[in-house]
Design a protein around this motif. Structure first.
Motif, mmCIF file in Angstrom:
data_model
loop_
_atom_site.group_PDB
_atom_site.id
_atom_site.type_symbol
_atom_site.label_atom_id
_atom_site.label_comp_id
_atom_site.label_asym_id
_atom_site.label_seq_id
_atom_site.Cartn_x
_atom_site.Cartn_y
_atom_site.Cartn_z
ATOM 1 N N ILE A 1 18.360 -53.236 -29.705
ATOM 2 C CA ILE A 1 17.462 -52.424 -28.882
ATOM 3 C C ILE A 1 17.413 -50.991 -29.396
ATOM 4 O O ILE A 1 16.329 -50.407 -29.580
ATOM 5 C CB ILE A 1 17.918 -52.442 -27.409
ATOM 6 C CG1 ILE A 1 17.700 -53.827 -26.802
ATOM 7 C CG2 ILE A 1 17.170 -51.391 -26.589
ATOM 8 C CD1 ILE A 1 18.405 -54.029 -25.472
ATOM 9 N N TYR A 2 18.574 -50.419 -29.643
ATOM 10 C CA TYR A 2 18.640 -49.025 -30.088
ATOM 11 C C TYR A 2 17.948 -48.838 -31.437
ATOM 12 O O TYR A 2 17.183 -47.876 -31.626
ATOM 13 C CB TYR A 2 20.102 -48.589 -30.173
ATOM 14 C CG TYR A 2 20.284 -47.130 -30.506
ATOM 15 C CD1 TYR A 2 20.274 -46.170 -29.506
ATOM 16 C CD2 TYR A 2 20.469 -46.710 -31.827
ATOM 17 C CE1 TYR A 2 20.440 -44.828 -29.812
ATOM 18 C CE2 TYR A 2 20.638 -45.376 -32.136
ATOM 19 C CZ TYR A 2 20.620 -44.438 -31.122
ATOM 20 O OH TYR A 2 20.772 -43.115 -31.426
ATOM 21 N N THR A 3 18.187 -49.753 -32.369
ATOM 22 C CA THR A 3 17.613 -49.628 -33.712
ATOM 23 C C THR A 3 16.104 -49.813 -33.694
ATOM 24 O O THR A 3 15.363 -49.032 -34.308
ATOM 25 C CB THR A 3 18.259 -50.661 -34.658
ATOM 26 O OG1 THR A 3 19.680 -50.484 -34.658
ATOM 27 C CG2 THR A 3 17.733 -50.500 -36.067
ATOM 28 N N VAL A 4 15.631 -50.837 -32.985
ATOM 29 C CA VAL A 4 14.184 -51.088 -32.910
ATOM 30 C C VAL A 4 13.479 -49.924 -32.218
ATOM 31 O O VAL A 4 12.419 -49.463 -32.665
ATOM 32 C CB VAL A 4 13.899 -52.411 -32.178
ATOM 33 C CG1 VAL A 4 12.404 -52.563 -31.891
ATOM 34 C CG2 VAL A 4 14.397 -53.589 -33.002
ATOM 35 N N ALA A 5 14.058 -49.441 -31.121
ATOM 36 C CA ALA A 5 13.450 -48.325 -30.394
ATOM 37 C C ALA A 5 13.382 -47.067 -31.249
ATOM 38 O O ALA A 5 12.380 -46.337 -31.230
ATOM 39 C CB ALA A 5 14.238 -48.051 -29.114
ATOM 40 N N THR A 6 14.432 -46.806 -32.021
ATOM 41 C CA THR A 6 14.429 -45.653 -32.920
ATOM 42 C C THR A 6 13.284 -45.762 -33.924
ATOM 43 O O THR A 6 12.540 -44.799 -34.146
ATOM 44 C CB THR A 6 15.769 -45.553 -33.671
ATOM 45 O OG1 THR A 6 16.820 -45.329 -32.737
ATOM 46 C CG2 THR A 6 15.740 -44.410 -34.684
ATOM 47 N N GLY A 7 13.129 -46.943 -34.535
ATOM 48 C CA GLY A 7 12.071 -47.136 -35.522
ATOM 49 C C GLY A 7 10.685 -47.020 -34.935
ATOM 50 O O GLY A 7 9.797 -46.374 -35.519
ATOM 51 N N ILE A 8 10.449 -47.629 -33.766
ATOM 52 C CA ILE A 8 9.118 -47.578 -33.148
ATOM 53 C C ILE A 8 8.800 -46.172 -32.667
ATOM 54 O O ILE A 8 7.656 -45.710 -32.778
ATOM 55 C CB ILE A 8 9.036 -48.594 -31.998
ATOM 56 C CG1 ILE A 8 9.112 -50.020 -32.557
ATOM 57 C CG2 ILE A 8 7.742 -48.413 -31.204
ATOM 58 C CD1 ILE A 8 9.053 -51.096 -31.505
#
Length: 257
Positions: A150-157
């Motif tokens: 969740i944290y990684t995907v949210a950072t990228g988006i």
């Protein structure tokens, strides 16, 4: 310290349910390698989040200090929102994202690296305090594996949203502009809030949903007031965390309904 477990049961690192350590796929959440090659029990000694919060905290602090030290002569100290601020050159060098790094310099990897950089002392303190508070709740609700996703995907988006708007819509009113150069862990932070809102919505836990939504709204409003805030990074991060958790939990509910 990190002893490999070869038999017996363990806890899936993604959904926190009991499974056989030899299972290649979790029977509850369908995630691959739920025991992390038998090291999940040892890793859990690092905490509920498998040490993720500590890694983010100390990683951000180390990079913040490095960006200061690499260009000591250009550290800015012009106010509360610009106290002990690294130079723009050092931030770009270490992976700041935004319309310029992504589209003009072709540095797509900065969509993730920018989440580890911060622009001043207040910026890093605010973000890390909130992440430390929210990461435990997210790990408790979803499991440590999904916390990292969740944290990684949210950072990228969040980074991508800001970069796209900054590049393709440069003439919108300032409050709705993307960023030419952007940094900060707030995209991942808002992703954690978005995931908690989705979790509360799907499980009908109105207390979790209301609390996370209230925090998100307050911080969104603060973003419109405080200077140099990447509002699209916040919105994109929130949307990323919300959609990731909405999709995963919806699939699980469909499977067991």
């Amino acid at each position: 310290m990190f002893k490999r477990q070869v038999n017996g049961s363990c806890i899936c690192v993604f959904c926190d349910r009991l499974i056989s350590v030899n299972k290649s796929t979790c029977p509850h959440c369908d995630r691959k390698n739920p025991s992390l090659w038998g090291y999940s029990r040892s890793l859990r000694r690092l905490g509920k989040d498998l040490g993720f919060t500590a890694i983010v905290t100390w990683g951000c602090i180390a990079l913040y200090l490095t960006t200061l030290l690499i260009d000591l002569g250009n550290i800015r100290n012009s106010g509360a929102f610009d106290f002990l601020a690294p130079s723009p050159q050092s931030l770009v060098m270490f992976g700041a994202t935004g319309a310029i790094p992504v589209f003009e310099l072709g540095r797509w990897w900065t969509l993730l690296s920018a989440g580890w950089l911060h622009g001043d002392l207040l910026h890093i303190a605010f973000n890390l305090l909130w992440i430390r508070n929210l990461a435990f709740e997210v790990a408790e609700a979803f499991g440590s594996g999904r916390l990292v996703i969740i944290y990684t995907v949210a950072t990228g988006i969040g980074s991508l949203s800001s970069s796209l708007v900054g590049h393709f819509f440069p003439d919108v009113p300032p409050i709705f502009q993307g960023a030419d150069v952007s940094i900060g862990a707030s995209g991942g932070l808002f992703g954690l809030l978005g995931a908690l809102v989705a979790y509360g919505q799907i499980t009908r836990n109105l207390i979790v949903r209301h609390q996370a939504l209230t925090y998100a709204v307050v911080m969104f409003l603060l973003g419109f007031i405080m200077p140099n805030t990447d509002n699209w990074g916040h919105f994109g991060g929130f949307l990323g965390g919300y959609l990731v958790e909405l999709g995963v939990n919806s699939a699980m509910l469909d499977r067991f309904s």
